[in-house]
Scaffold this motif. Structure first.
Motif, PDB file in Angstrom:
ATOM      1  N   ASN A   1       0.809  -1.225   0.000  1.00  0.00           N
ATOM      2  CA  ASN A   1       0.000   0.000   0.000  1.00  0.00           C
ATOM      3  C   ASN A   1       0.842   1.276   0.000  1.00  0.00           C
TER       4      ASN A   1
ATOM      5  N   TYR B   1       2.491   8.980  -8.189  1.00  0.00           N
ATOM      6  CA  TYR B   1       1.226   9.556  -8.639  1.00  0.00           C
ATOM      7  C   TYR B   1       1.434  10.973  -9.158  1.00  0.00           C
TER       8      TYR B   1
ATOM      9  N   TYR C   1      -7.848  12.085 -12.423  1.00  0.00           N
ATOM     10  CA  TYR C   1      -8.000  10.758 -11.828  1.00  0.00           C
ATOM     11  C   TYR C   1      -6.841  10.455 -10.870  1.00  0.00           C
ATOM     12  N   TYR C   2      -5.597  10.670 -11.332  1.00  0.00           N
ATOM     13  CA  TYR C   2      -4.450  10.389 -10.473  1.00  0.00           C
ATOM     14  C   TYR C   2      -4.306  11.422  -9.359  1.00  0.00           C
TER      15      TYR C   2
ATOM     16  N   ASN D   1      -6.821  12.713  -7.723  1.00  0.00           N
ATOM     17  CA  ASN D   1      -7.737  12.253  -6.669  1.00  0.00           C
ATOM     18  C   ASN D   1      -7.106  11.129  -5.848  1.00  0.00           C
ATOM     19  N   LYS D   2      -6.421  10.206  -6.527  1.00  0.00           N
ATOM     20  CA  LYS D   2      -5.727   9.144  -5.805  1.00  0.00           C
ATOM     21  C   LYS D   2      -4.653   9.734  -4.888  1.00  0.00           C
TER      22      LYS D   2
ATOM     23  N   ASN E   1      -6.176  11.212  -1.800  1.00  0.00           N
ATOM     24  CA  ASN E   1      -6.556  10.170  -0.847  1.00  0.00           C
ATOM     25  C   ASN E   1      -5.352   9.713  -0.021  1.00  0.00           C
TER      26      ASN E   1
END
Length: 636
Positions: A202, A209, A227-228, A230-231, A234
């Motif tokens: 993980n 990113y 998209y990346y 947002n990752k 997180n």
């Protein structure tokens, strides 16, 4: 009130992230030094411990890194522990790389790489090659950077060290992105991410990113970039503490993405976070990027005064970064050139010493076999004393070569201080002019008035670049002197014709008074460069409607060429240093910039032609430069 507490909380989090990472690293170092203090036996375990402490100091304290690495190196050499020696050289190289990219880093990395390759350690060989690529990235040499990074990947690609392999793939992507090849960069970033995902862990680096967001952003693929992003957001919300440098780049990239999505308030918020961290850790690249972002936001929102201020700040910081890069490049190639010269000279002296040693051995053998009396022994002693004097003399030459190396480094620093801003300033003016024209802030007649001024600045910059290339070629390769006969008056006419636009602009009277058919035997290319510099200087420092005369005469076996002007002259205090790098540049009568190198090049070239150069000048009355070249007309 809510916004105030949110800002306060954000600031506290930033400070906690920065200080927390440093505190954790220092805690590890303290733990290792405590173990070291109880280690009384000098063995390979102690070497490994010293090397680990040295590595942990990277990015924290360079002097401590070098101190522990040096201890590890000395103990490794004593124990003949090759692995420890290789790691010590690597750590010392990291120390020099952290000291403003000192080119000595490459020397220690080379030593480390040679040992790891000999030991068959492909993983650590790849790490060293990666470090060497990173060094060239810091001096903006993308070709060499990519070369070493690809070598690093070649060493590691068959290894099961997936995380190391993915990191190197990401670095290759960084190199392509720095070279403005986002398609190639994206391909390597995706390969790196695939490797990280394959580990089924993980803790994928946030930088992986960030790289994908940056590449998609440069390719204008905003959906994929979002998209990346947002990752990445997180991950930021999780409990892991990331390196401040990585966080600064993450927020800078998010700010750039928000700007492209036209969410300007959100973009400014991310830029503010990036700037806060950049100032905390002293990261000039991040700070420069933030001010460019501020400039773009203010321009879009119509806040032109603020945009102009931020643009000037961005240019100033970017100039500073470019100057640092130029300093590193000059330092690298000066050191490489001087080391090669020194190595060649030392090799020659080594051969001489071996010959002398052979003579000494032969003499000793002869004395043992042919001892027939004190007379022969005395002769042998006298001969040995003579040989030893030669050896000492050669040792003195080696020491002198070392001092020359140090002196050349000083010349590099002086050269950089002279040209640090002159190459970029005209380009910055052109960019600013085009920005104003593009935004409609400048009228056509204003553009027409400013264009000749900027054009002249560009021409002056080309002169500087010519002189810089000439000087660099002379220093790194040396000029091949080739004397041939040529007509002096024609050379001068061509130079005056080339400079005609500047002469006309200043309404100067420039006369070539050299007799037609005057023949000079010298290196014509060098003499052209000398005369072009002298005539250009005369034009630069002569007020409008002034006069410049070029004359020649034969005197005591020399052809004496005089360039005489009615210009502003030279201050008496500056005359002694006018032909050296210690002189400062002076603005011309129309604020023309000088290079600070031209007269030094003139002196070097005239020396190569066995001539001499001198000057006569009075402040506010004018100057005359005299160039004397041996007549040497035999064989014409």
């Amino acid at each position: 009130m809510g916004l105030f507490y949110k800002a306060l909380f954000t600031c506290i989090v930033f400070i906690g992230v920065i200080t927390g990472t440093t505190y954790s690293q220092q805690k590890d170092i303290d733990s290792l030094t405590h173990i070291l203090s109880k280690k009384s036996i000098n063995d390979t375990n102690k070497v490994n411990l010293l090397n680990q402490i040295a590595f942990d100091y990277y990015g924290v304290n360079i002097s401590q890194l070098k101190a522990y690495a040096s201890q590890a190196l000395q103990l490794s050499l004593k124990l003949k522990f090759s692995n420890g020696e290789a790691f010590a050289y690597k750590n010392i190289g990291l120390g020099y790389m952290g000291s403003n990219a000192n080119p000595l880093a490459l020397i220690y990395f080379d030593k480390s790489l040679a040992i790891f390759k000999k030991l068959g350690d492909s993983v650590n060989s790849a790490k060293i090659l990666n470090n060497m690529g990173y060094y060239y990235g810091r001096i903006k040499d993308n070709e060499q950077e990519l070369n070493y990074l690809l070598q690093a990947f070649g060493q590691i690609k068959r290894s099961n060290k997936i995380a190391i392999k993915a990191t190197i793939l990401g670095n290759i992507g960084n190199s392509y992105e720095a070279a403005n090849k986002p398609d190639s960069a994206l391909a390597y970033y995706q390969r790196a991410m695939a490797d990280f995902v394959s580990t089924k862990q993980n803790n994928i680096p946030i930088s992986a990113y960030c790289n994908l967001v940056s590449a998609h952003l440069k390719l204008n693929k905003l959906n994929q970039a979002t998209y990346y992003a947002n990752k990445m957001m997180n991950i930021l919300a999780g409990p892991v503490n990331y390196r401040p440098k990585d966080l600064a780049m993450v927020y800078l990239t998010l700010g750039q993405l928000s700007f492209q999505l036209k969410n300007y308030d959100k973009s400014r918020g991310y830029f503010n976070r990036s700037l806060n961290i950049g100032n905390q850790i002293g990261n000039p690249e991040t700070i420069t990027g933030v001010y460019h972002g501020y400039y773009l936001i203010d321009s879009v929102k119509g806040n032109y005064l603020s945009a102009l201020k931020n643009y000037h700040q961005y240019v100033r910081l970017n100039d500073s970064l470019m100057n640092v890069t130029k300093s590193r490049v000059l330092s690298l190639y000066e050191v490489k050139s001087d080391l090669q010269k020194r190595a060649d000279e030392n090799e020659r002296l080594k051969i001489e010493q071996e010959k002398n040693q052979a003579i000494i051995i032969h003499q000793n053998t002869t004395e043992i076999i042919l001892i027939v009396g004190l007379v022969i022994i005395a002769i042998g002693l006298i001969y040995l004393i003579s040989i030893n004097k030669q050896v000492k003399h050669q040792s003195t030459i080696i020491n002198r070569q070392n001092k020359i190396l140090e002196s050349n480094n000083l010349v590099k620093d002086k050269l950089f201080s002279v040209i640090s801003h002159d190459l970029r300033s005209p380009i910055t003016q052109v960019i600013g002019l085009l920005n104003l024209w593009e935004q409609g802030e400048m009228k056509h007649h204003e553009m027409t008035e400013l264009t000749p001024i900027v054009k002249n600045r560009i021409i002056q910059t080309l002169d500087l670049l010519d002189n810089l290339l000439i000087w660099s070629n002379n220093q790194l390769q040396g000029f091949k002197f080739k004397a041939l006969p040529f007509e002096l008056d024609k050379v001068i006419n061509n130079i005056i014709q080339h400079l005609k636009p500047i002469i006309t602009q200043k309404a100067l009277n420039v006369e070539n008074m050299v007799e037609p058919g005057t023949i000079v035997r010298a290196d014509s290319e060098m003499i052209k460069i000398v005369l072009r510099n002298l005539i250009s200087n005369a034009i630069k420092f002569t007020p409008a409607n002034g006069s410049i005369k070029v004359k020649s005469k034969f005197e005591n076996g020399f052809v004496v060429i005089a360039v005489e002007d009615t210009g502003i002259g030279i201050k008496e205090k500056d005359m002694a240093k006018i032909f050296s790098f210690t002189s400062h540049t002076t603005l011309g009568t129309d604020d023309e910039k000088g290079t600070g190198m031209g007269l030094k090049i003139c002196k070097d070239f005239i020396d190569l032609n066995n001539g001499n150069i001198r000057m006569e000048s009075k402040e506010n009355e004018g100057s005359t430069f005299y160039v004397s070249i041996p007549q040497n007309i035999m064989g014409l």
